[in-house]
Design a protein around this motif. Structure first.
Motif, PDB file in Angstrom:
ATOM      1  N   GLU A  52      46.690 -38.180  71.426  1.00 25.29           N
ATOM      2  CA  GLU A  52      47.675 -39.265  71.560  1.00 25.29           C
ATOM      3  C   GLU A  52      47.030 -40.646  71.492  1.00 25.29           C
ATOM      4  N   ALA A  53      45.915 -40.815  72.187  1.00 21.26           N
ATOM      5  CA  ALA A  53      45.244 -42.119  72.230  1.00 21.26           C
ATOM      6  C   ALA A  53      44.766 -42.529  70.841  1.00 21.26           C
ATOM      7  N   ALA A  54      44.210 -41.595  70.086  1.00 23.91           N
ATOM      8  CA  ALA A  54      43.749 -41.899  68.733  1.00 23.91           C
ATOM      9  C   ALA A  54      44.932 -42.228  67.818  1.00 23.91           C
ATOM     10  N   TRP A  55      46.027 -41.482  67.963  1.00 23.28           N
ATOM     11  CA  TRP A  55      47.215 -41.750  67.145  1.00 23.28           C
ATOM     12  C   TRP A  55      47.755 -43.146  67.433  1.00 23.28           C
ATOM     13  N   ALA A  56      47.685 -43.586  68.687  1.00 22.40           N
ATOM     14  CA  ALA A  56      48.212 -44.902  69.077  1.00 22.40           C
ATOM     15  C   ALA A  56      47.402 -46.046  68.484  1.00 22.40           C
ATOM     16  N   GLU A  57      46.206 -45.743  67.981  1.00 22.08           N
ATOM     17  CA  GLU A  57      45.345 -46.766  67.384  1.00 22.08           C
ATOM     18  C   GLU A  57      45.390 -46.778  65.859  1.00 22.08           C
ATOM     19  N   LEU A  58      46.131 -45.869  65.251  1.00 24.05           N
ATOM     20  CA  LEU A  58      46.179 -45.795  63.789  1.00 24.05           C
ATOM     21  C   LEU A  58      46.932 -46.990  63.195  1.00 24.05           C
ATOM     22  N   PRO A  59      46.639 -47.318  61.933  1.00 23.07           N
ATOM     23  CA  PRO A  59      47.239 -48.502  61.304  1.00 23.07           C
ATOM     24  C   PRO A  59      48.770 -48.504  61.266  1.00 23.07           C
ATOM     25  N   ASP A  60      49.398 -47.332  61.170  1.00 18.85           N
ATOM     26  CA  ASP A  60      50.862 -47.345  61.135  1.00 18.85           C
ATOM     27  C   ASP A  60      51.446 -47.898  62.430  1.00 18.85           C
ATOM     28  N   VAL A  61      50.765 -47.695  63.528  1.00 23.07           N
ATOM     29  CA  VAL A  61      51.225 -48.234  64.814  1.00 23.07           C
ATOM     30  C   VAL A  61      51.044 -49.755  64.830  1.00 23.07           C
ATOM     31  N   ALA A  62      49.900 -50.222  64.351  1.00 27.01           N
ATOM     32  CA  ALA A  62      49.623 -51.658  64.370  1.00 27.01           C
ATOM     33  C   ALA A  62      50.452 -52.429  63.342  1.00 27.01           C
ATOM     34  N   LYS A  63      50.788 -51.800  62.229  1.00 29.96           N
ATOM     35  CA  LYS A  63      51.424 -52.513  61.112  1.00 29.96           C
ATOM     36  C   LYS A  63      52.931 -52.290  60.986  1.00 29.96           C
ATOM     37  N   THR A  64      53.483 -51.376  61.757  1.00 35.63           N
ATOM     38  CA  THR A  64      54.904 -51.050  61.621  1.00 35.63           C
ATOM     39  C   THR A  64      55.716 -51.739  62.706  1.00 35.63           C
ATOM     40  N   PRO A  65      56.769 -52.451  62.330  1.00 33.96           N
ATOM     41  CA  PRO A  65      57.637 -53.070  63.340  1.00 33.96           C
ATOM     42  C   PRO A  65      58.291 -51.997  64.219  1.00 33.96           C
ATOM     43  N   VAL A  66      58.546 -52.327  65.483  1.00 29.68           N
ATOM     44  CA  VAL A  66      59.125 -51.332  66.397  1.00 29.68           C
ATOM     45  C   VAL A  66      60.507 -50.875  65.946  1.00 29.68           C
ATOM     46  N   ASN A  67      61.251 -51.723  65.221  1.00 27.21           N
ATOM     47  CA  ASN A  67      62.586 -51.295  64.800  1.00 27.21           C
ATOM     48  C   ASN A  67      62.532 -50.084  63.867  1.00 27.21           C
ATOM     49  N   THR A  86      52.112 -56.811  74.654  1.00 25.33           N
ATOM     50  CA  THR A  86      51.609 -56.818  76.025  1.00 25.33           C
ATOM     51  C   THR A  86      51.454 -55.382  76.538  1.00 25.33           C
ATOM     52  N   PRO A  87      50.288 -55.034  77.086  1.00 25.97           N
ATOM     53  CA  PRO A  87      50.121 -53.704  77.690  1.00 25.97           C
ATOM     54  C   PRO A  87      50.983 -53.579  78.952  1.00 25.97           C
ATOM     55  N   TYR A  88      51.526 -52.408  79.174  1.00 25.32           N
ATOM     56  CA  TYR A  88      52.367 -52.194  80.355  1.00 25.32           C
ATOM     57  C   TYR A  88      51.537 -52.092  81.642  1.00 25.32           C
ATOM     58  N   ARG A  89      50.226 -51.904  81.492  1.00 22.07           N
ATOM     59  CA  ARG A  89      49.300 -51.877  82.631  1.00 22.07           C
ATOM     60  C   ARG A  89      47.918 -52.220  82.107  1.00 22.07           C
ATOM     61  N   PRO A  90      46.979 -52.572  82.982  1.00 20.78           N
ATOM     62  CA  PRO A  90      45.610 -52.814  82.524  1.00 20.78           C
ATOM     63  C   PRO A  90      45.060 -51.587  81.790  1.00 20.78           C
ATOM     64  N   GLU A  91      44.492 -51.811  80.637  1.00 16.73           N
ATOM     65  CA  GLU A  91      43.935 -50.755  79.788  1.00 16.73           C
ATOM     66  C   GLU A  91      44.982 -49.751  79.313  1.00 16.73           C
ATOM     67  N   GLY A  92      46.241 -50.148  79.354  1.00 21.08           N
ATOM     68  CA  GLY A  92      47.316 -49.285  78.871  1.00 21.08           C
ATOM     69  C   GLY A  92      47.779 -49.691  77.488  1.00 21.08           C
ATOM     70  N   TRP A  93      48.716 -48.934  76.961  1.00 17.55           N
ATOM     71  CA  TRP A  93      49.277 -49.243  75.657  1.00 17.55           C
ATOM     72  C   TRP A  93      50.172 -50.468  75.730  1.00 17.55           C
ATOM     73  N   THR A  94      50.322 -51.126  74.581  1.00 16.75           N
ATOM     74  CA  THR A  94      51.281 -52.220  74.488  1.00 16.75           C
ATOM     75  C   THR A  94      52.688 -51.623  74.430  1.00 16.75           C
ATOM     76  N   VAL A  95      53.681 -52.472  74.634  1.00 20.43           N
ATOM     77  CA  VAL A  95      55.068 -52.012  74.536  1.00 20.43           C
ATOM     78  C   VAL A  95      55.313 -51.410  73.152  1.00 20.43           C
ATOM     79  N   ALA A  96      54.828 -52.067  72.109  1.00 16.33           N
ATOM     80  CA  ALA A  96      55.010 -51.537  70.755  1.00 16.33           C
ATOM     81  C   ALA A  96      54.364 -50.158  70.609  1.00 16.33           C
ATOM     82  N   GLN A  97      53.156 -49.988  71.142  1.00 18.87           N
ATOM     83  CA  GLN A  97      52.495 -48.681  71.076  1.00 18.87           C
ATOM     84  C   GLN A  97      53.301 -47.609  71.811  1.00 18.87           C
TER      85      GLN A  97
END
Length: 178
Positions: A95-110, A52-63
């Motif tokens: 920062e925005a580009a880094w937040a979209e890289l596969p390691d962010v999408a595929k890595t668990p937050v832990n 879930t994004p923390y705000r409209p058009e914002g990053w997700t909690v995981a990001q």
């Protein structure tokens, strides 16, 4: 709630004009405890909540969690450059580009939480052993052209951690995720 408040729940960063030894200790304390505070605030969230994004058009909690590792790794590196080179020009990153890289999408937050704990342990160990002269060492940020002292960088990242922690806390409050 307006967009400015959603973006900056603790207000925008304002660099202190003068930073005392006591203030530095406070910044180090903030940096020391951030990994535990972030871990506590996200530990009860399920996959949908983490997405879930923390705000409209914002990053997700995981990001946000992954971003903290990326950003704070940059901060430690900037400390080391300033301590080992004479007023170096550091490298900026997107920062925005880094937040979209596969390691962010595929890595668990832990995984990022574990990295954040380890990173902050090293960073705090470094900061607790700096002399006053070392705290006054500087680097140049290429985007702003500003010369930044390590004291100011500690203040910045004390704020940065609390800023992103508040993003997640406020989202949980708004959605009654208790």
């Amino acid at each position: 709630m307006d967009l400015e408040q959603l973006k900056y729940p603790i207000g925008r960063f304002e660099a202190p004009a003068d930073i005392s030894k006591q203030a530095l200790k406070g910044f180090i304390t903030d940096i020391r405890y951030l990994p535990s505070l972030i871990e506590i605030v996200v530990q009860t969230l399920d996959a949908a909540q983490l997405a879930t994004p923390y705000r409209p058009e914002g990053w997700t909690v995981a990001q946000v969690v992954h971003h903290l590792v990326d950003s704070h790794t940059q901060a430690l590196t900037r400390f080391k450059w300033a301590l080992t080179e004479d007023n170096p020009t550091i490298k900026a990153y997107d920062e925005a580009a880094w937040a979209e890289l596969p390691d962010v999408a595929k890595t668990p937050v832990n995984v990022s939480l574990t990295l954040l704990h380890a990173l902050h342990t090293r960073w705090v160990n470094l900061m607790e052993n700096l002399t006053e002269e070392q705290w006054n060492r500087t680097f140049v940020h290429p985007e702003s052209g500003k010369t930044i002292a390590l004291k100011t960088l500690a203040a910045t990242y004390s704020w940065h951690g609390k800023h992103h922690l508040a993003h997640v806390e406020k989202l949980k409050e708004r959605n009654n995720w208790h």
